[in-house]
Design a protein around this motif. Structure first.
Motif, mmCIF file in Angstrom:
data_model
loop_
_atom_site.group_PDB
_atom_site.id
_atom_site.type_symbol
_atom_site.label_atom_id
_atom_site.label_comp_id
_atom_site.label_asym_id
_atom_site.label_seq_id
_atom_site.Cartn_x
_atom_site.Cartn_y
_atom_site.Cartn_z
ATOM 1 N N ARG A 257 38.719 39.382 38.317
ATOM 2 C CA ARG A 257 38.054 40.488 39.004
ATOM 3 C C ARG A 257 37.008 41.150 38.116
ATOM 4 N NH1 ARG A 257 43.817 42.736 41.535
ATOM 5 N NH2 ARG A 257 44.171 40.885 42.848
ATOM 6 N N SER A 258 36.481 40.383 37.176
ATOM 7 C CA SER A 258 35.574 40.954 36.179
ATOM 8 C C SER A 258 34.259 41.459 36.779
ATOM 9 C CB SER A 258 35.279 39.926 35.085
ATOM 10 O OG SER A 258 34.701 38.743 35.624
ATOM 11 N N LEU A 259 33.772 40.826 37.856
ATOM 12 C CA LEU A 259 32.510 41.267 38.439
ATOM 13 C C LEU A 259 32.647 42.660 39.045
ATOM 14 C CD1 LEU A 259 29.581 40.683 39.066
ATOM 15 C CD2 LEU A 259 30.290 39.572 41.194
ATOM 16 N N ALA A 260 33.756 42.913 39.726
ATOM 17 C CA ALA A 260 33.986 44.248 40.289
ATOM 18 C C ALA A 260 34.079 45.282 39.175
ATOM 19 C CB ALA A 260 35.252 44.250 41.137
ATOM 20 N N ILE A 261 34.790 44.932 38.103
ATOM 21 C CA ILE A 261 34.923 45.860 36.967
ATOM 22 C C ILE A 261 33.564 46.115 36.345
ATOM 23 C CG2 ILE A 261 35.979 46.194 34.696
ATOM 24 C CD1 ILE A 261 38.257 44.336 35.673
ATOM 25 N N TYR A 262 32.774 45.062 36.202
ATOM 26 C CA TYR A 262 31.452 45.200 35.587
ATOM 27 C C TYR A 262 30.561 46.137 36.400
ATOM 28 C CZ TYR A 262 26.932 43.926 33.604
ATOM 29 O OH TYR A 262 25.699 43.979 33.005
ATOM 30 N N LEU A 263 30.528 45.934 37.705
ATOM 31 C CA LEU A 263 29.623 46.717 38.548
ATOM 32 C C LEU A 263 30.067 48.173 38.697
ATOM 33 C CD1 LEU A 263 28.831 44.181 41.404
ATOM 34 C CD2 LEU A 263 27.307 44.940 39.585
ATOM 35 N N LEU A 264 31.373 48.413 38.680
ATOM 36 C CA LEU A 264 31.877 49.752 38.973
ATOM 37 C C LEU A 264 32.127 50.604 37.733
ATOM 38 C CD1 LEU A 264 34.419 48.870 41.826
ATOM 39 C CD2 LEU A 264 32.120 49.834 42.060
ATOM 40 N N TRP A 305 42.284 46.760 40.169
ATOM 41 C CA TRP A 305 43.133 46.958 41.351
ATOM 42 C C TRP A 305 42.548 46.186 42.516
ATOM 43 C CZ3 TRP A 305 43.335 51.845 44.825
ATOM 44 C CH2 TRP A 305 44.532 51.855 45.564
ATOM 45 N N SER A 306 43.395 45.510 43.261
ATOM 46 C CA SER A 306 42.951 44.570 44.280
ATOM 47 C C SER A 306 42.011 45.158 45.345
ATOM 48 C CB SER A 306 44.158 43.909 44.957
ATOM 49 O OG SER A 306 44.990 44.880 45.549
ATOM 50 N N PRO A 307 42.188 46.415 45.792
ATOM 51 C CA PRO A 307 41.253 46.931 46.807
ATOM 52 C C PRO A 307 39.789 46.927 46.358
ATOM 53 C CG PRO A 307 43.202 48.296 46.753
ATOM 54 C CD PRO A 307 43.318 47.341 45.604
ATOM 55 N N PHE A 308 39.538 47.193 45.077
ATOM 56 C CA PHE A 308 38.162 47.155 44.596
ATOM 57 C C PHE A 308 37.605 45.734 44.663
ATOM 58 C CE2 PHE A 308 39.785 50.939 42.262
ATOM 59 C CZ PHE A 308 38.894 51.874 42.778
ATOM 60 N N ASP A 309 38.444 44.784 44.262
ATOM 61 C CA ASP A 309 37.998 43.395 44.290
ATOM 62 C C ASP A 309 37.785 42.921 45.721
ATOM 63 O OD1 ASP A 309 37.617 40.754 42.846
ATOM 64 O OD2 ASP A 309 39.263 40.225 44.180
ATOM 65 N N ARG A 310 38.680 43.311 46.627
ATOM 66 C CA ARG A 310 38.534 42.897 48.034
ATOM 67 C C ARG A 310 37.281 43.509 48.649
ATOM 68 N NH1 ARG A 310 44.248 43.726 48.470
ATOM 69 N NH2 ARG A 310 43.878 45.733 49.520
ATOM 70 N N ALA A 311 37.015 44.760 48.299
ATOM 71 C CA ALA A 311 35.817 45.415 48.836
ATOM 72 C C ALA A 311 34.553 44.696 48.368
ATOM 73 C CB ALA A 311 35.778 46.882 48.403
ATOM 74 N N LEU A 312 34.541 44.311 47.082
ATOM 75 C CA LEU A 312 33.373 43.602 46.566
ATOM 76 C C LEU A 312 33.239 42.234 47.209
ATOM 77 C CD1 LEU A 312 31.048 43.750 44.458
ATOM 78 C CD2 LEU A 312 32.545 42.470 42.925
ATOM 79 N N ARG A 313 34.360 41.542 47.387
ATOM 80 C CA ARG A 313 34.310 40.232 48.029
ATOM 81 C C ARG A 313 33.854 40.347 49.485
ATOM 82 N NH1 ARG A 313 36.735 36.137 45.101
ATOM 83 N NH2 ARG A 313 37.881 36.834 43.253
#
Length: 339
Positions: A257-264, A305-313
């Motif tokens: 989930r590194s892309l979500a972490i990077y962007l947020l 946390w999975s909701p952030f990753d799901r939102a980005l996906r």
């Protein structure tokens, strides 16, 4: 179907944590304090080359147009978000349309690197040599630096090509080394980092955007500095790969989930920067560093946390579908082509 290599996820997880640590330290402690500068030199000496290297390993040329356009739209849509968000907590940032703001440079650079994939796959040896030449000699030009991330895309291009062509082999080779050899390589990899710290080299050599003219250095010196920085980065990348199997399994999800972490994570850093400055005004440097490490771990785990990753996906898949539909509108169907 090839089995997923979780060592790459662990390595990505470690790197994204270091990205968050580095950005927090830069904003709170900065490069002027000794202990902070040690950590920042170690992080910036290799973390972006390592990320680009891993991007090369996992890069695929199938559905290339869709992947490129998604990253491009990602870059365009995140730019105003960061501008607006930064304006809420600080003075408005200086932004030019052609210069990606802060961390968004990576999204634009990914567009350039992805576009090169067909050439890398078709002419691997030529592109390897060409990428090294571009990365080392790119500093000769001073026209394109931050503009469209061209300066950084050129500087970090060799790591993408090496990752694409030899990344998996380097991973297997380094992982099979004996513990003694791994320790020896780790000790050698520390040498360039220590040299950069002791000589207090300008941190902007690590950023990869500026040309030699900006540093007011002659071409031979600039080339030499880029070679030294690249040598240190490659050594650290190999060490990271060598020990990747022993990294904790908790980093797997973080890496995935590194892309979500990077962007947020940048949004959080911009929001807490001033409150932390007020809080730490009378504390020691060691306390600042400790707090940065704890806060970086908390931010990384929160954004994993999975909701952030799901939102980005969801957003990414929506972009992909939108791009595909727009392309279809301008692409004649087979039945139309027959007529």
């Amino acid at each position: 179907m090839s089995k997923r290599d979780y060592r790459l996820d662990k390595a990505k997880g470690l790197l994204i944590f270091l990205v968050v640590v580095g950005h927090l330290l830069e904003e709170i402690s900065g490069w002027s304090m000794g202990y902070s500068r040690v950590i920042l030199t170690a992080i910036y000496g290799f973390h972006m080359p390592a990320f680009v290297f891993l991007a090369g390993i996992t890069a695929k040329s199938d559905r290339l147009a869709e992947r490129v356009l998604v990253f491009l739209v990602f870059a365009v849509t995140t730019q105003p978000v960061y501008y607006w968000w930064t304006e809420l907590f600080q003075k408005p940032p200086d932004i030019e349309f052609a210069e990606p703001y802060w961390i968004t440079w990576f999204l634009v650079a990914m567009v350039w690197w992805l576009l090169s994939l067909p050439l890398i796959e078709r002419f691997p040896r030529f592109m390897l040599v060409a990428s090294i030449a571009i990365g080392v000699l790119g500093g000769v030009q001073s026209i394109f630096e931050y503009q469209l991330s061209i300066g950084r895309a050129m500087t970090f291009f060799p790591y993408f090509v090496i990752g694409k062509l030899y990344g998996k082999r380097l991973l297997e080779w380094s992982a099979q080394l004996s513990v003694t050899k791994k320790l020896g390589m780790s000790a050698l990899a520390v040498v360039p980092i220590a040299m950069f710290f002791l000589h207090d080299i300008d941190r902007r050599w690590f950023y990869g955007a500026r040309g030699f003219e900006f540093f007011d250095e002659a071409i031979p010196y600039g080339v030499g500095m880029r070679v030294l920085v690249a040598t240190g980065a490659i050594a650290m990348v190999i060490v990271m790969l060598a020990w990747s199997g022993l990294l904790p399994n908790s980093l797997i999800v973080v890496g995935q989930r590194s892309l979500a972490i990077y962007l947020l994570h940048g949004l959080i850093i911009r929001a807490v920067e001033k409150p932390l400055d007020w809080l730490l005004v009378s504390t020691s440097g060691s306390v600042e560093i400790l707090l940065c490490l704890v806060l970086a771990a908390a931010v990384t785990l929160l954004l994993a946390w999975s909701p952030f990753d799901r939102a980005l996906r969801w957003y990414r898949s929506g972009l992909a579908q939108f791009v595909t539909n727009r392309i279809a509108l301008f692409t004649p169907s087979r039945s139309t082509a027959r007529h």
